[in-house]
Design a protein around this motif. Structure first.
Motif, mmCIF file in Angstrom:
data_model
loop_
_atom_site.group_PDB
_atom_site.id
_atom_site.type_symbol
_atom_site.label_atom_id
_atom_site.label_comp_id
_atom_site.label_asym_id
_atom_site.label_seq_id
_atom_site.Cartn_x
_atom_site.Cartn_y
_atom_site.Cartn_z
ATOM 1 N N THR A 117 106.794 29.667 18.827
ATOM 2 C CA THR A 117 108.239 29.799 18.994
ATOM 3 C C THR A 117 108.768 28.754 19.966
ATOM 4 O O THR A 117 108.221 28.576 21.055
ATOM 5 N N GLY A 118 109.828 28.087 19.576
ATOM 6 C CA GLY A 118 110.435 27.072 20.425
ATOM 7 C C GLY A 118 111.949 27.178 20.440
ATOM 8 O O GLY A 118 112.574 27.422 19.409
ATOM 9 N N CYS A 119 112.522 27.003 21.615
ATOM 10 C CA CYS A 119 113.975 27.021 21.777
ATOM 11 C C CYS A 119 114.384 25.707 22.424
ATOM 12 O O CYS A 119 113.828 25.311 23.459
ATOM 13 N N VAL A 120 115.358 25.035 21.833
ATOM 14 C CA VAL A 120 115.840 23.758 22.354
ATOM 15 C C VAL A 120 117.356 23.825 22.448
ATOM 16 O O VAL A 120 118.022 24.233 21.488
ATOM 17 N N GLY A 121 117.883 23.444 23.589
ATOM 18 C CA GLY A 121 119.332 23.348 23.720
ATOM 19 C C GLY A 121 119.939 24.419 24.592
ATOM 20 O O GLY A 121 119.365 24.852 25.592
ATOM 21 N N LYS A 122 121.122 24.865 24.190
ATOM 22 C CA LYS A 122 121.961 25.748 25.007
ATOM 23 C C LYS A 122 121.507 27.201 24.901
ATOM 24 O O LYS A 122 121.572 27.800 23.846
ATOM 25 N N HIS A 200 122.611 23.342 19.715
ATOM 26 C CA HIS A 200 123.228 22.129 20.242
ATOM 27 C C HIS A 200 124.338 22.428 21.241
ATOM 28 O O HIS A 200 125.024 23.456 21.148
ATOM 29 N N THR A 201 124.541 21.507 22.154
ATOM 30 C CA THR A 201 125.680 21.581 23.077
ATOM 31 C C THR A 201 126.950 21.087 22.391
ATOM 32 O O THR A 201 128.051 21.582 22.674
ATOM 33 N N MET A 202 126.822 20.109 21.531
ATOM 34 C CA MET A 202 127.993 19.575 20.839
ATOM 35 C C MET A 202 128.434 20.557 19.750
ATOM 36 O O MET A 202 127.579 21.189 19.113
ATOM 37 N N VAL A 203 129.760 20.772 19.528
ATOM 38 C CA VAL A 203 130.850 19.961 20.054
ATOM 39 C C VAL A 203 131.684 20.785 21.029
ATOM 40 O O VAL A 203 132.848 21.040 20.780
#
Length: 826
Positions: A117-122, A200-203
């Motif tokens: 399990t992997g979490c990337v971002g916000k 993602h942080t965007m937008v």
């Protein structure tokens, strides 16, 4: 592992039936799950959802290869949307930004089922704070890289797993960074089933596009940023293909809520007038609203061979359905000890059902039920009280009824025409089981705003230990921890003060100030506070900056022409004099303590500050930006000399008249009298057999604004209370609070958490503001302001810092155990 970066959701429809072949020979056929979750992207912001200004060819291709949903629901704002996705529960239960550690996430269930399990971002469900039990590693993710909160101030702080690993204000770099990290996660876990959650942080809020995308779309800066998201989503999809994972990976692309199109003026101001918000397309309203534009969002799912390609579907589907759907595909059971609001939508994804398992949906805002949908009908409930301030379209406040199949834009209220439907849906809403505990809608954990001191400036505010909520047993634990330093011969004596919520609740001396005479160490004992002088000096320079007498980011040769042609040694070094900020923040490149002690530099430290500067400017400065204590006292001497030049007054006088006297710290001095010297504790150093008087404690006859102030415990407290009280002394705003914040920010070239002005920054809240600052003095002193606990700790001893670190760390840990963070969630 390097920072992970990627966006996909894999694995919905694989059958979990087991082959008859021996288990050891059978490969794991369960699907991978990749969820790509963008931020604040509207229903109308993809060309496959009707945008005519934003090109999204890779996401459009994803839609052609899978299924595009047109009645897909998230939540109205960021944190609630994330807790709902992760837990399968409406945010009224999962609590959004305040998601407690007791919630069970998709990642926890998949990990128990054998998934990587992997979490990337916000992340944004731990109140934007580094609370380990509520961070990704504790919530089922083997690996995490990203930000605990949002980018509202144009800056983000990165965590890798539970460790802070840096920050950036380069918003254009985030999408690529997260995608790179995600691809690394795929590469490292391609041989086992995995779950990747790329948020993602965007937008969101402060947006930016890289140079290759900026100005390329017809949708302004916002369109540029979405087109960059599209490009990197394509990179992620390509990586899935290249790793041979395409046929066994369920990828879901969606977003957290509608666009911030109701905050256009503020967003334009943040972006120099550029378009920084998206479109709801045909839907009414935007982010924060429970009209469709606030939470009906794009959703695309692809799983070759399992999700039929080229379909568009208008069935009701939602992020809360991911947990039970993934459970069927991965072979785990959803929690049965709580309400799970999501439903298994495997048949909807696989094409076995066109209507799916859901016929209803509930719309919440700040924990309040605003609306319900059943089939085509949506009822807006009357008398809604909770709204986000930026939401302008709050409706009529009476019951409103819309047929979403015929009127997607909610423009024609049918309540009067269909009273029987209104009645049915009102009864349905009232029957919805809701928790009876208050909804916690805090976004971030901010340090408390301290009350105004009630006492006169002449006396420190006094409090009562028990009335502050602490027991005599806890008080005894702290006293015993301090006494242990004496019993174990770290120090012969010292003093301790604790100030909680602005009031002194512990003020005690221990041991002796003079071993030979057995003179007791007293609370009023004046001590050389060494580097605790630095916050005093930096605060004084800020006072001059507030008065317009100095400019902090100007080079010192602005006032000291002798620095105009200063020589600087070091590769790639700018041949310019340091700025005042650098002089006050351990980054100036002056010779450091070790170099001076080794005789590599011989700087004249006798006479006045003018003499020191005259000698220093004949030397060659060292390019050591970012090195700890790279100049020691010399940077502060330079800053103090600037103060003398701009005011025409000697620095000791400036310190007394501009800072110490207004604070009521009138006994603190650079030039102690004979009477004061007689009351000072003897400076000792530890030996194998005990203590001996320390030699060479002087720093030359010149005033040392970085280390030669003599002060009592109480007068050190007066400076730290100025900072705790956000620049106030009594009812007087002595310094602007926003200017003081400069002291708690990492200064140029300082790595990691770094150094502020006069203070070391030990810990930050996730919004970037300091949670704990301190300075230790080489003489054995310590001053800590813990904004998270609303606690000031001051320790005065006269045994070298490096000889007492082990005991002092133990003491501080014991104090932290007694005083838990005021805002920490249990």
């Amino acid at each position: 592992m390097k920072p992970l970066r990627i966006l996909v959701v894999v694995g919905l429809f694989l059958s979990v039936t087991v082959s008859h072949a021996p288990a050891a020979e059978q490969p794991d056929k369960r699907p991978n799950f990749v969820v790509v979750f963008t931020d604040d992207q509207g229903y109308g912001d993809l060309s496959c959802y009707g945008s005519e200004t934003i090109r999204t060819p890779r996401i459009d291709q994803l839609a052609r290869e899978g299924i595009r949903f047109t009645s897909f629901y998230a939540q109205v704002v960021c944190g609630p949307s994330r807790s709902a996705l992760l837990t399968g529960r409406y945010p009224v239960r999962s609590l959004g930004w305040s998601m407690p550690a007791s919630e069970i996430t998709i990642a926890e269930l998949l990990k128990e089922a054998g998934y990587a399990t992997g979490c990337v971002g916000k992340w944004d469900v731990s109140n934007r704070a580094a609370i380990p039990e509520r961070m990704p590693n504790a919530k089922g993710f083997d690996y995490y890289y990203g930000t605990l909160g949002a980018n509202d101030n144009g800056r983000v702080v990165f965590h890798e797993n539970n460790e802070r690993v840096g920050d950036t204000d380069d918003m254009a770099s985030l999408t690529g960074l997260y995608t790179d990290t995600s691809i690394e996660f795929l590469q490292q876990n391609k041989d086992k089933p995995f779950f990747l959650y790329l948020a993602h942080t965007m937008v969101h809020s402060v947006i930016e596009a890289s140079a290759e995308f900026k100005g390329k779309s017809k949708g302004g800066l916002y369109g540029d940023t979405v087109e960059e998201l599209d490009y990197h989503t394509g990179r992620l999809l390509d990586a899935i293909d290249e790793l041979g994972l395409r046929d066994n990976t369920l990828v879901i692309f969606t977003t957290d809520n509608g666009p911030w199109n109701n905050l256009q003026q503020a967003l334009a101001k943040k972006h120099n007038g550029q378009i920084a918000w998206g479109s709801s397309g045909p839907l009414r309203a935007g982010k924060g609203s429970t009209y469709e534009g606030g939470l009906r969002v794009p959703c695309i799912a692809r799983w070759p061979g399992h999700v039929p390609a080229g379909r568009t579907n208008d069935a009701i589907f939602a992020t809360i359905d991911f947990l039970p759907t993934f459970s069927r595909l991965a072979g785990y059971n959803p929690p049965d000890d709580r309400i799970v609001d999501g439903v298994d939508q495997t048949d909807l994804l696989s094409g076995k059902s066109e209507v799916g398992a859901r016929n209803d949906y509930s719309y919440f805002c700040k924990g309040e039920l605003h609306a319900v949908r059943k089939g085509p009908w949506k009822l807006i409930l009357p008398d809604r009280k909770k709204h986000y301030g930026y939401v302008k379209d709050k409706g009529s406040q009476r019951a409103e009824l819309y047929n979403l199949v015929q009127d997607i834009g909610e423009s024609s209220d049918q309540a009067d025409a269909h009273p029987e439907v209104v009645k049915e849906l009102l009864a349905y809403a009232r029957a919805l089981p809701l928790p009876d505990v208050p909804y916690d809608d805090r976004i971030g954990l901010k340090r408390p705003s301290p009350p105004r001191p009630k006492q006169e400036r002449s006396a420190l505010p006094q409090g009562d230990w028990k009335k502050h909520g602490f027991s005599e047993t806890q008080r005894g634990q702290i006293q015993s921890a301090f006494q242990a330093g004496i019993d174990r011969k770290f120090i012969p004596g010292g003093a301790l003060m604790l100030i909680h919520k602005g009031e002194v609740i512990l003020n005690e001396a221990f041991g002796v100030a003079d071993i030979e005479s057995q003179r007791p160490f007293q609370m009023s004992s004046p001590c050389r506070i060494a580097s605790l002088t630095k916050p005093h000096t930096a605060t004084l320079l800020l006072k001059l900056a507030a008065e317009g007498k100095v400019v902090l980011d100007a080079p010192v040769h602005t006032w000291l022409p002798e620095f105009e042609e200063i020589r600087v040694r070091g590769a790639g070094t700018s041949k310019t004099a340091p700025t005042l900020l650098q002089c006050l923040s351990h980054t100036a490149g002056f010779p450091g303590n070790n170099a001076l002690k080794a005789g590599k530099y011989s700087v004249k430290l006798d006479g006045n500050l003018s003499d020191v500067m005259a000698d220093l400017t004949t030397k060659e400065l060292v390019a050591e930006p970012g090195t700890r204590y790279a100049y020691s006292r010399l940077g502060y001497m330079t800053a103090a000399r600037v103060a003398e030049v701009v005011t025409g007054r000697p620095f000791p006088e400036l310190m007394q008249t501009l800072l110490l006297k207004p604070l009521g710290a009138e006994t603190a001095t650079f030039t102690p009298s004979a009477e004061v010297l007689a009351r000072m504790p003897v400076p000792y150093e530890r030996t194998k057999t005990g203590f001996r008087p320390r030699e060479g404690t002087g720093l030359g006859t010149a005033i040392n604004p970085g280390g030669s102030l003599v002060s009592t415990l109480e007068d050190v407290a007066r400076l730290l209370l100025l900072h705790r009280n956000q620049g106030r002394v009594g009812t007087l705003q002595f310094l602007p609070s926003d200017l003081l914040q400069q002291m708690y920010k990492s200064q140029p070239s300082t790595p990691g958490v770094g150094y502020g002005l006069g203070f070391n920054i030990m810990r930050r809240f996730d919004d970037g503001t300091a949670a704990r600052i301190r300075h230790t003095g080489a003489s054995g002193t310590l001053g800590v302001i813990d904004f998270e606990r609303d606690l000031i700790t001051i320790v005065l001893t006269q045994v070298p810092q490096q000889q007492t670190n082990r005991w002092r760390n133990m003491l501080v840990q014991k104090i932290n155990d007694v005083f838990p963070p005021l805002l920490k969630q249990e």
